[in-house]
Design a protein around this motif. Structure first.
Motif, mmCIF file in Angstrom:
data_model
loop_
_atom_site.group_PDB
_atom_site.id
_atom_site.type_symbol
_atom_site.label_atom_id
_atom_site.label_comp_id
_atom_site.label_asym_id
_atom_site.label_seq_id
_atom_site.Cartn_x
_atom_site.Cartn_y
_atom_site.Cartn_z
ATOM 1 N N LEU A 69 0.813 -1.213 0.000
ATOM 2 C CA LEU A 69 0.000 0.000 0.000
ATOM 3 C C LEU A 69 0.848 1.266 0.000
ATOM 4 O O LEU A 69 0.324 2.365 -0.171
ATOM 5 C CB LEU A 69 -0.955 -0.002 1.198
ATOM 6 N N ARG A 83 -2.101 1.722 -4.269
ATOM 7 C CA ARG A 83 -3.016 2.272 -3.272
ATOM 8 C C ARG A 83 -4.219 2.931 -3.939
ATOM 9 O O ARG A 83 -5.353 2.738 -3.519
ATOM 10 C CB ARG A 83 -2.281 3.267 -2.375
ATOM 11 N N SER A 84 -3.994 3.701 -5.006
ATOM 12 C CA SER A 84 -5.115 4.360 -5.684
ATOM 13 C C SER A 84 -6.036 3.337 -6.339
ATOM 14 O O SER A 84 -7.259 3.492 -6.322
ATOM 15 C CB SER A 84 -4.605 5.359 -6.717
ATOM 16 N N GLN A 85 -5.463 2.268 -6.895
ATOM 17 C CA GLN A 85 -6.299 1.245 -7.517
ATOM 18 C C GLN A 85 -7.116 0.500 -6.466
ATOM 19 O O GLN A 85 -8.280 0.188 -6.688
ATOM 20 C CB GLN A 85 -5.457 0.274 -8.327
ATOM 21 N N CYS A 86 -6.525 0.223 -5.305
ATOM 22 C CA CYS A 86 -7.268 -0.447 -4.228
ATOM 23 C C CYS A 86 -8.415 0.419 -3.728
ATOM 24 O O CYS A 86 -9.511 -0.075 -3.492
ATOM 25 C CB CYS A 86 -6.337 -0.785 -3.063
ATOM 26 N N CYS A 87 -8.170 1.712 -3.580
ATOM 27 C CA CYS A 87 -9.224 2.627 -3.133
ATOM 28 C C CYS A 87 -10.343 2.702 -4.163
ATOM 29 O O CYS A 87 -11.524 2.721 -3.800
ATOM 30 C CB CYS A 87 -8.650 4.012 -2.856
ATOM 31 N N TRP A 88 -9.976 2.736 -5.457
ATOM 32 C CA TRP A 88 -10.992 2.796 -6.504
ATOM 33 C C TRP A 88 -11.837 1.520 -6.500
ATOM 34 O O TRP A 88 -13.060 1.571 -6.608
ATOM 35 C CB TRP A 88 -10.322 2.994 -7.865
ATOM 36 N N GLN A 89 -11.192 0.355 -6.367
ATOM 37 C CA GLN A 89 -11.917 -0.917 -6.330
ATOM 38 C C GLN A 89 -12.842 -0.984 -5.120
ATOM 39 O O GLN A 89 -13.967 -1.473 -5.206
ATOM 40 C CB GLN A 89 -10.935 -2.088 -6.290
ATOM 41 N N CYS A 90 -12.380 -0.508 -3.971
ATOM 42 C CA CYS A 90 -13.201 -0.514 -2.752
ATOM 43 C C CYS A 90 -14.418 0.393 -2.933
ATOM 44 O O CYS A 90 -15.537 0.015 -2.573
ATOM 45 C CB CYS A 90 -12.358 -0.066 -1.567
ATOM 46 N N PHE A 91 -14.231 1.587 -3.489
ATOM 47 C CA PHE A 91 -15.334 2.499 -3.729
ATOM 48 C C PHE A 91 -16.344 1.896 -4.697
ATOM 49 O O PHE A 91 -17.557 1.972 -4.479
ATOM 50 C CB PHE A 91 -14.810 3.833 -4.273
#
Length: 187
Positions: free
Chosen positions: A65, A71-79
């Motif tokens: 992370l 990190r940005s891709q993980c946040c986008w997937q979570c959203f």
């Protein structure tokens, strides 16, 4: 542990499929679980099975992370997953929900049995006991009944119980049950 599974699964997809790959949350969980089972399956052969070792191993995927792209891709997937879940909840039919709740109650009756059955003491809990006291699993083919699926669940149960220091069967079964229900909900 579940969050670590999700981060490891996302990391595996990120490394193998590239940055633009869009995958479902269940695919991420399955990839992460397979990754952890592979790592834990190797670890139980050696006398390194201490709680601190598994805490460090489980925390390792979180170091990814620190990468801004990951990190940005993980946040986008979570959203995206949260948005899709809220849209799904808005479209629930009451009768389908009633049947679903009945099914949940029926399955929960058998899924959350206490650990008092004969095979629990002699088979399922033996891996956790061996990892706790011997710090290595003895692959004794003469006295153990081998099966792939229960072995994987026993391995997950053993590692979680080893780290927590107590029997984590009920909480692990509840998490697996919730994941099963989430998969059924998608059908």
């Amino acid at each position: 542990f579940l969050l670590s599974i999700a981060v490891l699964g996302r990391l595996l997809f990120f490394l193998l499929a590239g940055q633009e790959q869009s995958v479902r949350f269940y695919e991420v969980l399955i990839a992460g679980l397979i990754g952890w089972l592979s790592i834990f399956g190797v670890c139980i052969h050696f006398p390194i099975n201490y709680p601190i070792v598994y805490v460090v191993i489980v925390l390792l995927p979180f170091s990814a992370l620190f990468s801004p792209v990951f990190r940005s891709q993980c946040c986008w997937q979570c959203f995206t997953s949260i948005k899709n879940f809220s849209q799904l909840l808005a479209s629930i039919n009451r009768w389908h929900f009633l049947v679903f709740v009945w099914f949940v109650g029926f399955v929960a009756t058998y899924a959350l049995l206490p650990v008092v059955l004969t095979d629990d003491s002699s088979y399922h809990l033996s891996m956790w006991t061996q990892l706790t006291y011997r710090h290595q699993y003895l692959f004794d083919a003469k006295t153990v009944i081998w099966a792939v699926s229960p072995f994987s669940v026993d391995l997950i149960h053993s590692i979680i119980s080893l780290v927590t220091g107590t029997n984590a069967r009920a909480s692990m079964n509840l998490i697996l049950y919730i994941l099963l229900l989430a998969g059924l909900w998608r059908l």
